[in-house]
Design an enzyme around this catalytic site. Structure first.
Site, short mmCIF file in Angstrom:
data_model
loop_
_atom_site.label_atom_id
_atom_site.label_comp_id
_atom_site.label_asym_id
_atom_site.label_seq_id
_atom_site.Cartn_x
_atom_site.Cartn_y
_atom_site.Cartn_z
CE LYS A 34 -7.83 -1.46 4.15
NZ LYS A 34 -6.40 -1.19 3.92
CB CYS B 45 -0.92 0.01 1.22
SG CYS B 45 -2.32 1.15 1.02
NE ARG C 23 -6.71 4.66 4.72
CZ ARG C 23 -5.73 5.55 4.78
NH1 ARG C 23 -5.65 6.51 3.89
NH2 ARG C 23 -4.84 5.49 5.75
CE1 TYR D 69 -1.56 -5.52 14.33
CE2 TYR D 69 -3.96 -5.70 14.27
CZ TYR D 69 -2.79 -5.22 13.73
OH TYR D 69 -2.82 -4.46 12.59
NE ARG E 159 -6.84 4.45 8.76
CZ ARG E 159 -8.02 4.74 8.25
NH1 ARG E 159 -8.64 5.85 8.65
NH2 ARG E 159 -8.58 3.96 7.36
CB SER F 14 -5.54 -1.97 14.99
OG SER F 14 -6.30 -1.07 14.21
CE LYS G 262 -7.49 -3.96 7.35
NZ LYS G 262 -6.43 -3.20 6.75
CD GLU H 220 -13.95 -4.24 -4.82
OE1 GLU H 220 -12.97 -4.82 -5.31
OE2 GLU H 220 -14.11 -3.00 -4.87
CB CYS I 269 -4.29 3.88 -0.27
SG CYS I 269 -4.72 3.74 1.47
C1 PBG Z 1 -3.26 -0.13 4.65
C2 PBG Z 1 -3.71 -0.95 5.79
C3 PBG Z 1 -4.47 -0.56 6.88
C4 PBG Z 1 -4.60 -1.67 7.70
C5 PBG Z 1 -3.91 -2.71 7.10
N1 PBG Z 1 -3.38 -2.25 5.90
C6 PBG Z 1 -5.00 0.78 7.26
C7 PBG Z 1 -6.03 1.48 6.50
O1 PBG Z 1 -6.61 0.98 5.55
O2 PBG Z 1 -6.23 2.64 6.86
C8 PBG Z 1 -5.38 -1.71 8.99
C9 PBG Z 1 -5.07 -2.85 9.89
C10 PBG Z 1 -5.59 -2.73 11.27
O3 PBG Z 1 -6.40 -1.86 11.63
O4 PBG Z 1 -5.17 -3.58 12.07
N2 PBG Z 1 -1.87 -0.09 4.53
#
Ligand code: PBG
Length: 330
Positions: free
Chosen positions: A198, A123, A220, A316, A208, A277, A251, A236, A133
């Site tokens: 996603k 990304c 986004r 995690y 972030r 996260s 995700k 998708e 992105c």
């Molecule tokens: C983009 C990316 C994101 C996450 C994984 N790859 C952030 C986003 O789309 O803003 C989020 C992962 C998470 O929240 O654990 N590089």
């Protein structure tokens, strides 16, 4: 004939003790399912905890091998690497530089921990000065200009030792572009795990902070999916299958279990769920306050993703759950 009565059907017979529960259990969490995310940043001698993600650290390149050895020793087969570069620019050129943060990390890990399977998140948001992105034109992410940069990024990752690439930017045509670039550069053996469905989610907040990747303006929603949509997620995913994805991803995970199930029923590819996260931090925070039993909530969350149909889980919690499995507690 005398019957002792009602109820005649008693599902509780199969729940009486742990032995019978083990025999009839339909889903299990296993080491084999897990991918652990690793944050690597510039600097030296850095091992710093992410404030909003207790137990998750950011490592400088000189410290990352030890961290990944620990993951290997727990029996986890793969890590997914996220980089935080020293210098960001308009296009995120660190992502295709041989001296980029991910490239340096790949070289160290290939040498020091050759048993580990190395997946790279592909990304630009951590690498661009504006935090979006891809390439910006008039405050919008230019899809096709971004595809060209994605091609450079994945070839560079493959050249430096990536075993798999995982594009997460939700650009149209990204899987096909990446497949062509890898094949043309002699990397037809490198698989693509596509972040296919996603969603534009508030659950990415702590990530972030960790990855310094919040957009400097706007959000986004012009590239990530609307959380209200389910049929579009399938669209998708099916597009990514046609474009040559090897693994598809949904995700976040917990608020999208229905999507995981739909995807599983409509593709023959392995399905990955990203336990993001915010899902992690909520459990950690409530656990810290004593409001929930953190370990039990963790296991229940992960098993729900398996039950929904996930074959692979990025989480995690991977190290914690692997430790519990190793101690025979799961
Ligand atoms: C983009 C990316 C994101 C996450 C994984 N790859 C952030 C986003 O789309 O803003 C989020 C992962 C998470 O929240 O654990 N590089």
């Amino acid at each position: 004939m005398i019957t002792s009565g009602f109820p005649f059907l008693r599902p509780r017979r199969l729940r009486r003790n742990e032995n019978i529960r083990r025999l009839v259990r339909e889903n299990r969490i296993n080491h084999d399912d897990l991918i652990y995310p690793i944050f690597v940043r510039y600097g030296e001698n850095v091992v710093e905890e992410v404030p909003s993600m207790p137990g998750v650290f950011r490592y400088s390149v000189d410290k990352v091998a030890d961290a990944v050895k620990e993951v290997r020793d727990l029996g986890i087969p793969a890590v997914i690497i996220f980089g935080i570069p020293e210098h960001k620019d308009e296009v995120g050129s660190d992502t295709w530089s041989d001296e980029g943060i991910v490239q340096k990390t790949l070289r160290v890990l290939k040498k020091e921990v050759p048993e580990m399977y190395l997946i790279t998140d592909v990304c630009f948001c951590e690498y661009t000065s504006h935090g979006h992105c891809g390439v910006l034109h008039d405050h919008e992410v230019d899809n096709d200009a971004t595809l060209e940069n994605l091609q450079k990024q994945v070839v560079s990752h493959a050249q430096n030792g990536a075993d798999m690439v995982a594009p997460s930017g939700m650009m149209d045509g990204m899987v096909r572009s990446i497949r062509i670039a890898l094949d043309d550069a002699g990397f037809s053996h490198i698989p693509i795990m596509a972040y296919s469905a996603k969603f534009a989610s508030a659950f990415y907040g702590p990530f972030r902070d960790a990855a310094e990747s919040a957009p400097s303006f706007g959000d986004r929603r012009s590239y990530q999916m609307d959380p209200a949509n389910s049929r579009e997620a399938l669209k998708e995913v099916l597009m990514d299958v046609q474009e040559g994805a090897d693994v598809v991803m949904v995700k976040p995970a917990l608020t999208y279990l229905d999507i995981i199930t739909k995807v599983k029923e409509n593709t023959l590819l392995p399905v990955c769920a990203y336990n993001v996260s915010g899902e992690y931090s909520m459990v950690k925070a409530a656990g810290k306050l004593g409001w929930i039993d953190e370990k039990k909530v963790m296991l229940e969350s992960l098993i729900s993703m398996k039950r929904a149909g996930a074959d692979i889980i990025i989480t995690y919690f991977a190290k914690e759950v692997a430790e519990m499995i190793n101690r025979g507690e799961v």
